[in-house]
Scaffold this active site. Structure first.
Site, PDB file in Angstrom:
ATOM      1  N   LYS A 286       0.881  -1.163   0.000  1.00 38.91           N
ATOM      2  CA  LYS A 286       0.000   0.000   0.000  1.00 38.91           C
ATOM      3  C   LYS A 286       0.918   1.212   0.000  1.00 38.91           C
ATOM      4  O   LYS A 286       1.546   1.517   1.015  1.00 38.91           O
ATOM      5  CB  LYS A 286      -0.887  -0.023   1.245  1.00 38.91           C
ATOM      6  CG  LYS A 286      -1.732   1.232   1.446  1.00 38.91           C
ATOM      7  CD  LYS A 286      -2.692   1.094   2.642  1.00 38.91           C
ATOM      8  CE  LYS A 286      -3.533   2.351   2.827  1.00 38.91           C
ATOM      9  NZ  LYS A 286      -4.510   2.223   3.921  1.00 38.91           N
ATOM     10  N   GLU A 290      -3.474   6.945   1.690  1.00 35.36           N
ATOM     11  CA  GLU A 290      -3.855   7.258   3.070  1.00 35.36           C
ATOM     12  C   GLU A 290      -2.615   7.441   3.959  1.00 35.36           C
ATOM     13  O   GLU A 290      -2.460   6.783   4.985  1.00 35.36           O
ATOM     14  CB  GLU A 290      -4.783   6.169   3.615  1.00 35.36           C
ATOM     15  CG  GLU A 290      -6.082   6.099   2.819  1.00 35.36           C
ATOM     16  CD  GLU A 290      -7.107   5.109   3.346  1.00 35.36           C
ATOM     17  OE1 GLU A 290      -6.709   4.122   3.969  1.00 35.36           O
ATOM     18  OE2 GLU A 290      -8.303   5.337   3.115  1.00 35.36           O
ATOM     19  N   ARG A 340     -12.919  11.488  -5.833  1.00 30.89           N
ATOM     20  CA  ARG A 340     -12.177  10.315  -5.364  1.00 30.89           C
ATOM     21  C   ARG A 340     -12.441   9.085  -6.235  1.00 30.89           C
ATOM     22  O   ARG A 340     -11.548   8.264  -6.443  1.00 30.89           O
ATOM     23  CB  ARG A 340     -12.560  10.041  -3.901  1.00 30.89           C
ATOM     24  CG  ARG A 340     -12.046   8.741  -3.381  1.00 30.89           C
ATOM     25  CD  ARG A 340     -12.211   8.669  -1.886  1.00 30.89           C
ATOM     26  NE  ARG A 340     -12.004   7.303  -1.412  1.00 30.89           N
ATOM     27  CZ  ARG A 340     -12.082   6.940  -0.155  1.00 30.89           C
ATOM     28  NH1 ARG A 340     -12.373   7.836   0.779  1.00 30.89           N
ATOM     29  NH2 ARG A 340     -11.886   5.691   0.202  1.00 30.89           N
ATOM     30  N   LYS A 364      -9.544  -2.652  -5.755  1.00 26.74           N
ATOM     31  CA  LYS A 364     -10.780  -2.843  -4.994  1.00 26.74           C
ATOM     32  C   LYS A 364     -11.955  -2.995  -5.945  1.00 26.74           C
ATOM     33  O   LYS A 364     -11.973  -2.397  -7.019  1.00 26.74           O
ATOM     34  CB  LYS A 364     -11.016  -1.661  -4.046  1.00 26.74           C
ATOM     35  CG  LYS A 364     -10.084  -1.676  -2.846  1.00 26.74           C
ATOM     36  CD  LYS A 364     -10.514  -0.709  -1.748  1.00 26.74           C
ATOM     37  CE  LYS A 364      -9.495  -0.754  -0.615  1.00 26.74           C
ATOM     38  NZ  LYS A 364      -9.892   0.035   0.576  1.00 26.74           N
ATOM     39  N   ASP A 369     -14.742   2.520  -1.751  1.00 25.49           N
ATOM     40  CA  ASP A 369     -14.170   1.737  -0.664  1.00 25.49           C
ATOM     41  C   ASP A 369     -15.192   0.781  -0.055  1.00 25.49           C
ATOM     42  O   ASP A 369     -15.694   1.046   1.027  1.00 25.49           O
ATOM     43  CB  ASP A 369     -13.651   2.699   0.418  1.00 25.49           C
ATOM     44  CG  ASP A 369     -12.756   2.012   1.426  1.00 25.49           C
ATOM     45  OD1 ASP A 369     -12.406   0.849   1.194  1.00 25.49           O
ATOM     46  OD2 ASP A 369     -12.421   2.647   2.436  1.00 25.49           O
ATOM     47  N   GLU A 397     -16.695  -4.010   7.178  1.00 28.79           N
ATOM     48  CA  GLU A 397     -16.456  -2.658   7.664  1.00 28.79           C
ATOM     49  C   GLU A 397     -17.673  -1.747   7.454  1.00 28.79           C
ATOM     50  O   GLU A 397     -18.108  -1.061   8.368  1.00 28.79           O
ATOM     51  CB  GLU A 397     -15.236  -2.066   6.946  1.00 28.79           C
ATOM     52  CG  GLU A 397     -14.950  -0.632   7.343  1.00 28.79           C
ATOM     53  CD  GLU A 397     -13.693  -0.068   6.695  1.00 28.79           C
ATOM     54  OE1 GLU A 397     -13.020  -0.788   5.939  1.00 28.79           O
ATOM     55  OE2 GLU A 397     -13.393   1.118   6.957  1.00 28.79           O
ATOM     56  N   TRP A 546     -12.034  13.444   3.076  1.00 28.34           N
ATOM     57  CA  TRP A 546     -11.898  12.094   2.513  1.00 28.34           C
ATOM     58  C   TRP A 546     -12.540  11.896   1.139  1.00 28.34           C
ATOM     59  O   TRP A 546     -12.496  10.804   0.582  1.00 28.34           O
ATOM     60  CB  TRP A 546     -12.459  11.058   3.493  1.00 28.34           C
ATOM     61  CG  TRP A 546     -11.668  10.992   4.767  1.00 28.34           C
ATOM     62  CD1 TRP A 546     -11.932  11.658   5.918  1.00 28.34           C
ATOM     63  CD2 TRP A 546     -10.472  10.249   5.000  1.00 28.34           C
ATOM     64  NE1 TRP A 546     -10.976  11.362   6.869  1.00 28.34           N
ATOM     65  CE2 TRP A 546     -10.071  10.499   6.333  1.00 28.34           C
ATOM     66  CE3 TRP A 546      -9.697   9.384   4.221  1.00 28.34           C
ATOM     67  CZ2 TRP A 546      -8.925   9.924   6.895  1.00 28.34           C
ATOM     68  CZ3 TRP A 546      -8.562   8.807   4.789  1.00 28.34           C
ATOM     69  CH2 TRP A 546      -8.179   9.082   6.111  1.00 28.34           C
TER      70      TRP A 546
HETATM   71  C1  GCU Z   1     -10.372   1.630   4.190  1.00 25.36           C
HETATM   72  C2  GCU Z   1     -10.265   1.303   5.653  1.00 25.36           C
HETATM   73  C3  GCU Z   1      -8.869   1.466   6.155  1.00 25.36           C
HETATM   74  C4  GCU Z   1      -7.898   0.697   5.263  1.00 25.36           C
HETATM   75  C5  GCU Z   1      -8.068   1.108   3.820  1.00 25.36           C
HETATM   76  C6  GCU Z   1      -7.259   0.273   2.859  1.00 25.36           C
HETATM   77  O1  GCU Z   1     -10.222   2.992   3.992  1.00 25.36           O
HETATM   78  O2  GCU Z   1     -11.142   2.107   6.386  1.00 25.36           O
HETATM   79  O3  GCU Z   1      -8.823   1.014   7.470  1.00 25.36           O
HETATM   80  O4  GCU Z   1      -6.597   0.902   5.662  1.00 25.36           O
HETATM   81  O5  GCU Z   1      -9.408   0.935   3.446  1.00 25.36           O
HETATM   82  O6  GCU Z   1      -7.848  -0.541   2.149  1.00 25.36           O
HETATM   83  O7  GCU Z   1      -6.059   0.436   2.762  1.00 25.36           O
END
Ligand code: GCU
Length: 684
Positions: A286, A290, A340, A364, A369, A397, A546
């Site tokens: 990743k 984020e 986004r 994804k 998300d 989630e 976000w």
């Molecule tokens: C979502 C999730 C995060 C996670 C992110 C990801 O945003 O809330 O906790 O880290 O996905 O897939 O990297």
């Protein structure tokens, strides 16, 4: 029994239906000649399953020519296997597949494969069949997985917490130590292998300080212990890595992927890992996502970053699984142009063709998300020269956090069946993009975020086990229907009482639509409490950085993603998909607010206005949630009490919480719109 720990491997007692229960004569003896650990595990599973289902202690088939179940590889020297399978069958069995055949002539049911793991998969299949058998099956099939990579991603942290975990703590780690619980790990590996999982990344994609060291000599022996357990069950271990690892502890002054020292640092790491774990799967990354570090820091792109790691792993056959979850998470909510949903495509489409052959992009399922409802990511179909896997989220989630029941297999099926139009007139569904058949990819498959933890029943909500089971089954064979998977899971878990099967299957199949109806209308998403993401909060993310907005005001709501007047996102799709989403008339109701901003009085295809739809679905959704509880309660006394009670407790919570959702959402939109409910129900 009764805790849910055995999950679908408990094999409740089975009654054979027919009077000619001739399979029984085979089941009582097992013939195996190979010593390999995986084959021994297969034999053990077989014995355990038969003891539990049929109450028989399986004998070693010592008598030459006696009736038996024979298991083994084609080359393994098992004469029963050699006698049953001809050249043509052997050729049809792929590296992880198996053949299963009943041969009266040879007096056996034979499970043969080209590799030990194929035999184990075949034995799990035989046990499933025996469970649904009438007692006299004409076993004869060759089975191969549709997808090469069938992966689970754990978001477990070294401190024992699990990011987005809803079933307790990690069973790998606690307080920055590796747990010494091989039995639990073995049972987990058995469970995953029984549904065909062959790859597991054991740490969170957000790689914190301590976990960054997992690839160093300090921790590799412990990681290697986990890999040893997984290996028996055909599972390769992967690690999530921190792109900025070379910086930690001041080892290097940069993590620039084009810097020769950085490249050689990673090559050294790879060599160290493979010395400890010769069949190590590779890295999950990743990056630039984020607040995680990545190649952007050095003015490099994601192909530069991924290829640098790929080069390091290449000599050992390792893979880089590079995530496409890259977007601006520091957006200004006042800025209506940044979208986004566009981000993954905008970042990665231009890089198509630039990735090394051992890089796989992990995308994804949707552009945002893992919402209750979103469209399919337009990257599927758009990337034509790049290995890719789809990423689902088994962890709930945004779909009730394993406190509400939400069977996700129907959602995943919809995604996999979605026609991308990447081949014009010819069908080009996502399932054939991710199985690699459309573009002939070297690597391909599916990955998903795990929903397990150290809760005794693994998934918190017992019914959430169906998602774990279903994910594996679907990854193996995307042609299976959501109904068939639900029924299969229910049968393996609860036994074959028709009332139980019928009710459990119905609850599962209705659950996504119920959850959607009292939470997220018409594809809007994100009306949840910030951070933990549980429970209603319509404006929770409305003024946040976000990129997750619904834009509700007193006249209407929804995000305009059209080319004509919005962000232009709809143009990332191909052919008829782009046209359908662009058009207010043709856009499917369930995604209307994802693509369009409309007045509350806009009339849907269903004939209702948007506002009336919101009221109706929320009232109905809460009622249907209460009905889930009522139908479960008809099953009291029909299953282990422990299983019954744990689900009842969750469904009680769901029924209550659904009312909270109903009232908050309805009240919010009533106050915004000022429009009365046609049925004059109570809105606060
Ligand atoms: C979502 C999730 C995060 C996670 C992110 C990801 O945003 O809330 O906790 O880290 O996905 O897939 O990297």
């Amino acid at each position: 029994r009764g805790s849910g720990y055995e999950a679908w491997l408990g094999y409740p007692r089975q009654q054979f239906g027919g009077s000619t229960a001739s399979d029984l004569e085979y089941y009582g003896a097992l013939y195996i000649v190979e010593e390999n650990e995986t084959l021994q595990a297969a034999a053990q599973e077989y014995r355990r399953g038969m003891a539990s289902m049929l109450g028989i202690a399986v004998a070693n088939a010592a008598e030459p020519g006696g009736a038996c179940v024979a298991i083994g590889t084609f080359q393994g020297g098992n004469e029963r296997i050699q006698n049953v399978f001809d050249e043509q069958t052997i050729r049809a069995v792929g590296p992880e597949g198996y053949a299963i055949r009943k041969s009266r002539e040879n007096h056996c049911i034979a499970v043969g494969a080209s590799s030990p793991i194929g035999v184990l998969y075949g034995v799990f299949h035989l046990l499933r069949l025996a469970k649904t058998s009438t007692g006299n099956e004409a076993f004869d099939e060759v089975v191969n997985p549709a997808n090469k990579l069938r992966m689970i991603n754990h978001w477990d942290n070294f401190d024992g917490s699990i990011e987005r975990g809803y079933a307790g703590h990690s069973f790998f780690y606690k307080h920055n130590r590796f747990l010494d619980n091989p039995q639990r790990l073995r049972d987990y590996a058995r469970m995953m292998s029984s549904v065909g999982i062959n790859a597991i990344a054991v740490n969170n994609v957000n790689v914190h300080e301590q976990e960054t060291l997992f690839i160093s000599p300090a921790y590799l022996p412990d990681i290697s212990n986990i890999a040893d357990i997984f290996r028996v069950y055909g599972i390769r271990l992967y690690l999530s890595v921190n792109f900025a690892s070379p910086l930690q502890g001041g080892e290097l002054g940069t993590a620039d992927p084009l810097d020769p020292e950085v490249r050689s640092w990673w090559r050294g790491k790879a060599a160290g890992i493979y010395a400890a774990i010769p069949d190590f799967g590779g890295f999950v990354v990743k990056a630039d996502s984020e607040n995680r570090p990545g190649p952007f820091t050095y003015g490099r792109d994601h192909a530069d970053g991924a290829n640098m790691l790929a080069e390091a792993l290449e000599p050992f056959g390792g893979l880089v699984i590079w995530r496409c979850f890259v977007y601006n998470c520091k957006q200004d909510w006042r800025d209506r142009k940044t979208d986004r949903a566009r981000a993954a495509y905008d970042h990665f489409k231009p890089l198509d063709g630039r990735f090394h052959t051992n890089v796989i992009l992990q995308i994804k399922n949707g552009p945002m998300d893992f919402q209750v409802r979103e469209p399919v990511s337009p990257l599927f179909g758009a990337l034509q020269q790049t290995n890719q896997v789809i990423e689902f989220q088994i962890a709930q989630e945004y779909t009730g956090q394993q406190r509400h029941v939400c069977y996700l297999v129907p959602q995943w099926k919809e995604v996999l069946e979605f026609n991308t139009y990447a081949k014009g007139e010819e069908d080009a569904p996502v399932k054939h993009v991710v199985d690699g058949s459309i573009w002939n990819n070297r690597y391909s498959g599916v990955a998903a975020v795990s929903n397990v933890g150290d809760d005794l029943n693994w998934t918190g909500h017992l019914l959430a086990q169906a998602n774990l089971y279903g994910y594996g089954r679907l990854a193996w064979n995307p042609e299976l229907s959501a109904e068939c998977i639900a029924e299969e899971w229910a049968r393996l878990t609860f036994g074959s009482d028709p009332a139980v099967l019928d009710t459990v299957t119905r609850i599962l199949l209705d659950s996504w639509s119920i959850y959607e109806s009292y939470t997220a209308p018409l594809g809007v998403g994100w009306m949840i409490n910030p951070d933990h993401h549980y429970g209603p909060n319509v404006d929770g993310y409305e003024y946040s950085p976000w990129g997750t907005y619904h834009f509700a005001d007193n006249r209407g709501m929804g995000v305009d993603r059209t080319v004509r007047s919005g962000t232009g996102y709809s143009a990332q799709y191909m052919g008829p998909n782009a046209e359908r989403y662009e058009s207010l008339e043709d856009c499917p109701d369930e995604l209307l607010l994802f693509f369009h901003h409309v007045p509350y009085t806009h009339v849907l295809h269903s004939g209702k206005t948007v506002i009336q739809h919101i009221y109706d679905t929320h009232f109905e959704g809460a009622e249907r949630a209460a009905e889930l509880l009522a139908s479960w309660q008809t099953l009291q006394g029909r299953m282990e009490e422990g299983l019954y009670l744990q689900v009842e407790e969750r469904l009680l919570e769901q029924a209550e919480h659904a009312k909270e959702w109903r009232d908050k959402i309805n009240t919010y939109f009533y106050r915004k719109s000022g429009i009365e409910d046609q049925q004059q129900r109570t809105i606060y």
